[in-house]
Structures are given as C-alpha cells and as structure tokens.
Design a protein around this motif. Structure first.
Motif, PDB file in Angstrom:
ATOM      1  N   THR A   8       0.828  -1.211   0.000  1.00 31.75           N
ATOM      2  CA  THR A   8       0.000   0.000   0.000  1.00 31.75           C
ATOM      3  C   THR A   8       0.864   1.263   0.000  1.00 31.75           C
ATOM      4  N   LEU A   9       1.933   1.251   0.772  1.00 31.40           N
ATOM      5  CA  LEU A   9       2.822   2.409   0.810  1.00 31.40           C
ATOM      6  C   LEU A   9       3.621   2.512  -0.491  1.00 31.40           C
ATOM      7  N   SER A  10       3.984   1.386  -1.053  1.00 30.50           N
ATOM      8  CA  SER A  10       4.666   1.396  -2.356  1.00 30.50           C
ATOM      9  C   SER A  10       3.763   1.997  -3.419  1.00 30.50           C
ATOM     10  N   ALA A  11       2.482   1.632  -3.386  1.00 33.32           N
ATOM     11  CA  ALA A  11       1.520   2.169  -4.356  1.00 33.32           C
ATOM     12  C   ALA A  11       1.371   3.677  -4.179  1.00 33.32           C
ATOM     13  N   ALA A  12       1.246   4.133  -2.940  1.00 30.63           N
ATOM     14  CA  ALA A  12       1.112   5.567  -2.678  1.00 30.63           C
ATOM     15  C   ALA A  12       2.356   6.321  -3.156  1.00 30.63           C
ATOM     16  N   ALA A  13       3.519   5.764  -2.890  1.00 24.92           N
ATOM     17  CA  ALA A  13       4.770   6.403  -3.315  1.00 24.92           C
ATOM     18  C   ALA A  13       4.863   6.461  -4.835  1.00 24.92           C
ATOM     19  N   ALA A  14       4.483   5.378  -5.493  1.00 22.66           N
ATOM     20  CA  ALA A  14       4.541   5.338  -6.959  1.00 22.66           C
ATOM     21  C   ALA A  14       3.567   6.341  -7.577  1.00 22.66           C
ATOM     22  N   ILE A  15       2.358   6.390  -7.047  1.00 19.18           N
ATOM     23  CA  ILE A  15       1.372   7.346  -7.571  1.00 19.18           C
ATOM     24  C   ILE A  15       1.870   8.767  -7.370  1.00 19.18           C
ATOM     25  N   GLU A  16       2.394   9.045  -6.190  1.00 17.92           N
ATOM     26  CA  GLU A  16       2.914  10.389  -5.890  1.00 17.92           C
ATOM     27  C   GLU A  16       4.027  10.758  -6.877  1.00 17.92           C
ATOM     28  N   ALA A  17       4.943   9.836  -7.120  1.00 13.38           N
ATOM     29  CA  ALA A  17       6.050  10.113  -8.039  1.00 13.38           C
ATOM     30  C   ALA A  17       5.554  10.338  -9.467  1.00 13.38           C
ATOM     31  N   VAL A  18       4.599   9.533  -9.906  1.00 14.94           N
ATOM     32  CA  VAL A  18       4.049   9.698 -11.261  1.00 14.94           C
ATOM     33  C   VAL A  18       3.332  11.041 -11.379  1.00 14.94           C
ATOM     34  N   GLU A  19       2.594  11.422 -10.345  1.00 18.13           N
ATOM     35  CA  GLU A  19       1.949  12.739 -10.358  1.00 18.13           C
ATOM     36  C   GLU A  19       3.001  13.843 -10.453  1.00 18.13           C
ATOM     37  N   GLY A  20       4.082  13.698  -9.715  1.00 20.93           N
ATOM     38  CA  GLY A  20       5.150  14.685  -9.769  1.00 20.93           C
ATOM     39  C   GLY A  20       5.773  14.780 -11.150  1.00 20.93           C
ATOM     40  N   ILE A  21       5.996  13.634 -11.767  1.00 17.24           N
ATOM     41  CA  ILE A  21       6.564  13.624 -13.121  1.00 17.24           C
ATOM     42  C   ILE A  21       5.602  14.299 -14.101  1.00 17.24           C
ATOM     43  N   ALA A  22       4.302  14.071 -13.928  1.00 20.17           N
ATOM     44  CA  ALA A  22       3.309  14.703 -14.804  1.00 20.17           C
ATOM     45  C   ALA A  22       3.325  16.223 -14.641  1.00 20.17           C
TER      46      ALA A  22
END
Length: 132
Positions: A7-21
């Motif tokens: 769950t924390l990995s998913a949150a971190a990945a989503i956050e990073a992808v949002e940042g890249i966007a």
C-alpha cells in the motif's frame, strides 16, 4: 528501515508519477513560452518555473514515501487534495473523463497512504529512526 507494504509502495509510486506529470507540464509550458508567442511571456515563464519546482517537490515526496519517511505523509495527502480540486475544476469545465480519472487516482493514493499497513510502516520507520 522497516519493510514497505504494498500500500505504501503504491502511494509512493502514484505520488512520483503525479510529480513527473506536473514536471512535464511545467517543461511543456516553458518550451511553449519560449518558442511560441504567449500573451504574457513573463507570466508564462513564471508559471512554468512554478510547475517545474512543484513537480520536483512532488517527486521528492514520492521518494520520501518510498523510503518510508514520516515527513512524506502530509505533503502527499496535500497533493491528493489539490488533485481532487483540480479534477473538480476539470469536470466543471467539460473535461469529465480527465477529471474523473484524476479523482480516482487521488483517492487511490490517499486510501493507500492512510491504510493501516502504510500507517504502521511509517510509524515503525519513525521509531527506528529515533533509536538511531
């Protein structure tokens, strides 16, 4: 460092992808400001710089979550709140599909971040850092 739940990995990945966007949008606006003919060049450049800085910050928050850092939780939740606000604006302006997708992504990130396994891992990670 404590183990990182999915769950924390998913949150971190989503956050990073949002940042890249956000970073990509900032770079796009910057390029368009330079090669295009914006109505207000200075405003376009400032907007581009702010988006690039925000995107880099959001990526850093995603990295902090990936490393199970407690400080990443609050800015990650704030990112999701702003994403929902932006999504509502998109829906109201006739871009329903993009708005709904953004809301789903933001809610998934927030739910993953606030889930018991993520909360436990962040709290345990903080306790281990205090022991060092």
């Amino acid at each position: 460092m404590s183990t990182r739940p999915v769950t924390l990995s998913a949150a971190a990945a989503i956050e990073a992808v949002e940042g890249i966007a956000v970073l990509a949008v900032g770079l796009y606006v910057g390029v368009e400001a330079i090669v295009g003919s914006p109505d207000d060049l200075i405003s376009a450049i400032v907007l581009a710089l702010m988006a690039v800085a925000a995107g880099a910050g959001i990526v850093a928050v995603g990295r902090g979550l990936w490393q199970v850092k407690r400080w990443g939780r609050a800015p990650a939740l704030l990112t999701q709140i702003f994403a929902v606000i932006a999504a509502i604006s998109m829906i109201q302006s006739g871009r329903q599909t993009v708005g709904v997708v953004l809301i789903v992504i933001a809610l998934a990130a927030a739910a993953s971040l606030l889930s018991p396994p993520s909360t436990r891992a962040i709290d345990e990670g903080e306790a281990e850092e205090d022991e060092d």
